[in-house]
Design an enzyme around this catalytic site. Structure first.
Site, PDB file in Angstrom:
ATOM      1  N   THR A 180     -14.480  -8.131 -41.847  1.00  0.00           N
ATOM      2  CA  THR A 180     -13.898  -8.579 -40.582  1.00  0.00           C
ATOM      3  C   THR A 180     -14.913  -8.656 -39.436  1.00  0.00           C
ATOM      4  O   THR A 180     -15.820  -7.833 -39.364  1.00  0.00           O
ATOM      5  CB  THR A 180     -12.799  -7.547 -40.237  1.00  0.00           C
ATOM      6  OG1 THR A 180     -11.803  -7.654 -41.227  1.00  0.00           O
ATOM      7  CG2 THR A 180     -12.191  -7.740 -38.884  1.00  0.00           C
ATOM      8  N   VAL A 209      -0.141  -8.459 -43.897  1.00  0.00           N
ATOM      9  CA  VAL A 209      -0.917  -8.691 -42.685  1.00  0.00           C
ATOM     10  C   VAL A 209      -1.460  -7.345 -42.210  1.00  0.00           C
ATOM     11  O   VAL A 209      -0.729  -6.355 -42.201  1.00  0.00           O
ATOM     12  CB  VAL A 209      -0.027  -9.327 -41.583  1.00  0.00           C
ATOM     13  CG1 VAL A 209      -0.786  -9.426 -40.272  1.00  0.00           C
ATOM     14  CG2 VAL A 209       0.458 -10.712 -42.015  1.00  0.00           C
ATOM     15  N   GLY A 210      -2.737  -7.310 -41.842  1.00  0.00           N
ATOM     16  CA  GLY A 210      -3.342  -6.061 -41.379  1.00  0.00           C
ATOM     17  C   GLY A 210      -3.272  -5.915 -39.870  1.00  0.00           C
ATOM     18  O   GLY A 210      -2.430  -6.522 -39.196  1.00  0.00           O
ATOM     19  N   ASP A 211      -4.184  -5.122 -39.323  1.00  0.00           N
ATOM     20  CA  ASP A 211      -4.175  -4.831 -37.882  1.00  0.00           C
ATOM     21  C   ASP A 211      -4.794  -5.939 -37.034  1.00  0.00           C
ATOM     22  O   ASP A 211      -4.517  -6.035 -35.836  1.00  0.00           O
ATOM     23  CB  ASP A 211      -4.963  -3.539 -37.625  1.00  0.00           C
ATOM     24  CG  ASP A 211      -6.414  -3.666 -38.099  1.00  0.00           C
ATOM     25  OD1 ASP A 211      -6.624  -4.086 -39.262  1.00  0.00           O
ATOM     26  OD2 ASP A 211      -7.332  -3.373 -37.317  1.00  0.00           O
ATOM     27  N   THR A 231     -12.189  -2.703 -36.979  1.00  0.00           N
ATOM     28  CA  THR A 231     -12.354  -3.107 -38.372  1.00  0.00           C
ATOM     29  C   THR A 231     -12.140  -1.897 -39.265  1.00  0.00           C
ATOM     30  O   THR A 231     -12.600  -0.800 -38.948  1.00  0.00           O
ATOM     31  CB  THR A 231     -13.743  -3.711 -38.654  1.00  0.00           C
ATOM     32  OG1 THR A 231     -13.857  -3.915 -40.071  1.00  0.00           O
ATOM     33  CG2 THR A 231     -14.881  -2.833 -38.175  1.00  0.00           C
ATOM     34  N   GLY A 232     -11.428  -2.099 -40.357  1.00  0.00           N
ATOM     35  CA  GLY A 232     -11.164  -0.979 -41.256  1.00  0.00           C
ATOM     36  C   GLY A 232      -9.889  -1.212 -42.032  1.00  0.00           C
ATOM     37  O   GLY A 232      -9.360  -2.324 -42.041  1.00  0.00           O
ATOM     38  N   GLY A 234      -6.506  -1.689 -42.491  1.00  0.00           N
ATOM     39  CA  GLY A 234      -5.553  -2.105 -41.466  1.00  0.00           C
ATOM     40  C   GLY A 234      -4.293  -1.279 -41.343  1.00  0.00           C
ATOM     41  O   GLY A 234      -3.793  -1.051 -40.231  1.00  0.00           O
TER      42      GLY A 234
HETATM   43  N1  ASP Z   1      -8.771  -4.584 -40.718  1.00  0.00           N
HETATM   44  C1  ASP Z   1      -8.753  -5.630 -41.704  1.00  0.00           C
HETATM   45  C2  ASP Z   1      -7.411  -5.655 -42.399  1.00  0.00           C
HETATM   46  O1  ASP Z   1      -6.878  -4.602 -42.691  1.00  0.00           O
HETATM   47  C3  ASP Z   1      -9.810  -5.488 -42.741  1.00  0.00           C
HETATM   48  C4  ASP Z   1     -11.217  -5.212 -42.269  1.00  0.00           C
HETATM   49  O2  ASP Z   1     -11.439  -4.765 -41.142  1.00  0.00           O
HETATM   50  O3  ASP Z   1     -12.146  -5.489 -43.034  1.00  0.00           O
HETATM   51  O4  ASP Z   1      -6.932  -6.716 -42.704  1.00  0.00           O
END
Ligand code: ASP
Length: 314
Positions: A180, A209-211, A231-232, A234
């Site tokens: 991300t 769907v993530g964050d 990022t992480g 989600g």
């Molecule tokens: N936060 C993103 C999600 O969960 C993934 C990522 O940060 O790589 O979709």
């Protein structure tokens, strides 16, 4: 302080020095530099923080090394479903898209939702229809096909698990992959803005769907406090309302930006087992790039100062 400044990330996760070839590291650093150069050029030219972060994110979305736009990971069904969001602290307005396919630059669509609709978040087919009505650039599946990403899906497709892009090991190169993207900027007018864009997690199903497109979780900006892009993993970031939590600690508890970021990323998220990180800028121009994973692709450019780039923990 209050000089213009831009901070960016290209994802956090298991990024280890010993599993990175010098050539690949160079390419990632170039990608970070390109994003900073694009965003900084807007700020130098007297542009707004919203224009700067959009310009920075577009360079990432066009770069197949990063999990956003063209380099997005694959869903369980072998598709690319992208999420993006943007928030302008000056107006308090925000725009987001979730689960969109074939859109060349999802961040531009999120911006259009903010500027040209009365809504905050559009998803799937509806968001694509909105894009068509505005003559957005659409690309065929082939444009989004990146062999490494497809290999990542093949490795875990039958496991029933999802995986952060940057936590996937590539058996061929022994590499860890990356994720991300996000940007936060402060312009010369004193206004903050934040944006995030992603392909999400490899092997995601059921319209997960993530964050990233959720204002307050993956992205938030407020001139009284700060701008944040996350990022992480989600699901943890949604449950912890991470970006807004950083802002709240500053607004209601008078934490400094650094204290707020440390509290959320290295205490609260860590206790829950939520891997990842964030970038943040406050209204005075203090910047933070904090993560509880092994690494985070990150960078910063402040007016009159050198570019700062980082990948690993040190
Ligand atoms: N936060 C993103 C999600 O969960 C993934 C990522 O940060 O790589 O979709």
């Amino acid at each position: 302080m209050n000089k213009h400044c831009i901070v960016i990330h290209g994802g956090a996760g298991t990024i280890q020095r010993n599993s990175m070839s010098p050539e690949l590291e160079k390419q990632y650093r170039q990608g970070l530099t390109d994003a900073l150069v694009a965003g900084n050029a807007v700020l130098e030219g007297g542009g707004t923080s919203v224009d700067a972060i959009e310009a920075a994110i577009v360079t990432f979305e066009d770069n197949t090394l990063y999990n956003a736009g063209r380099g997005s990971v694959f869903t369980h069904e072998g598709k690319n479903e992208m999420d993006a969001s943007i928030m302008c602290a000056k107006t308090g307005m925000a725009g987001a898209v979730a689960g969109v396919s074939h859109i060349k630059n999802p961040i531009k669509l999120a911006r259009a939702v903010m500027d040209k609709s009365e809504h905050v978040m559009l998803c799937g087919k509806g968001a694509e229809e909105f894009a068509k009505s505005l003559n957005f650039d659409f690309e065929p599946d082939a444009y989004f096909f990146v062999q490494q990403r497809y290999d990542q899906l093949m490795q875990i497709r039958d496991s029933g698990k999802t995986q952060m892009d940057h936590t996937a090991a590539d058996p061929k190169e022994g590499q860890k992959k990356f994720g991300t993207v996000g940007a936060v900027a402060l312009d010369r007018y004193g206004n903050l803005a934040a944006a995030t864009s992603t392909g999400g997690m490899t092997n995601k199903r059921f319209g997960r769907v993530g964050d990233t497109p959720i204002i307050g979780a993956g992205t938030y900006a407020n001139n009284k406090t700060c701008g944040v892009s996350c990022t992480g993993h989600g699901e943890f970031f949604i449950r912890s309302v991470v970006a807004y939590d950083v802002s709240c600690l500053m607004e209601y508890k008078n934490f400094t930006l650094k204290q707020a970021c440390e509290e959320v990323v290295n205490k609260k998220l860590l206790r829950l087992g939520g891997e990842g990180g964030l970038i943040a800028l406050d209204a005075q121009g203090h910047a933070e790039m904090v993560f509880n994973s092994e690494g985070m692709y990150r960078g910063m450019k402040r007016a009159g100062e050198e570019f700062v780039l980082g990948i690993y923990r040190d």
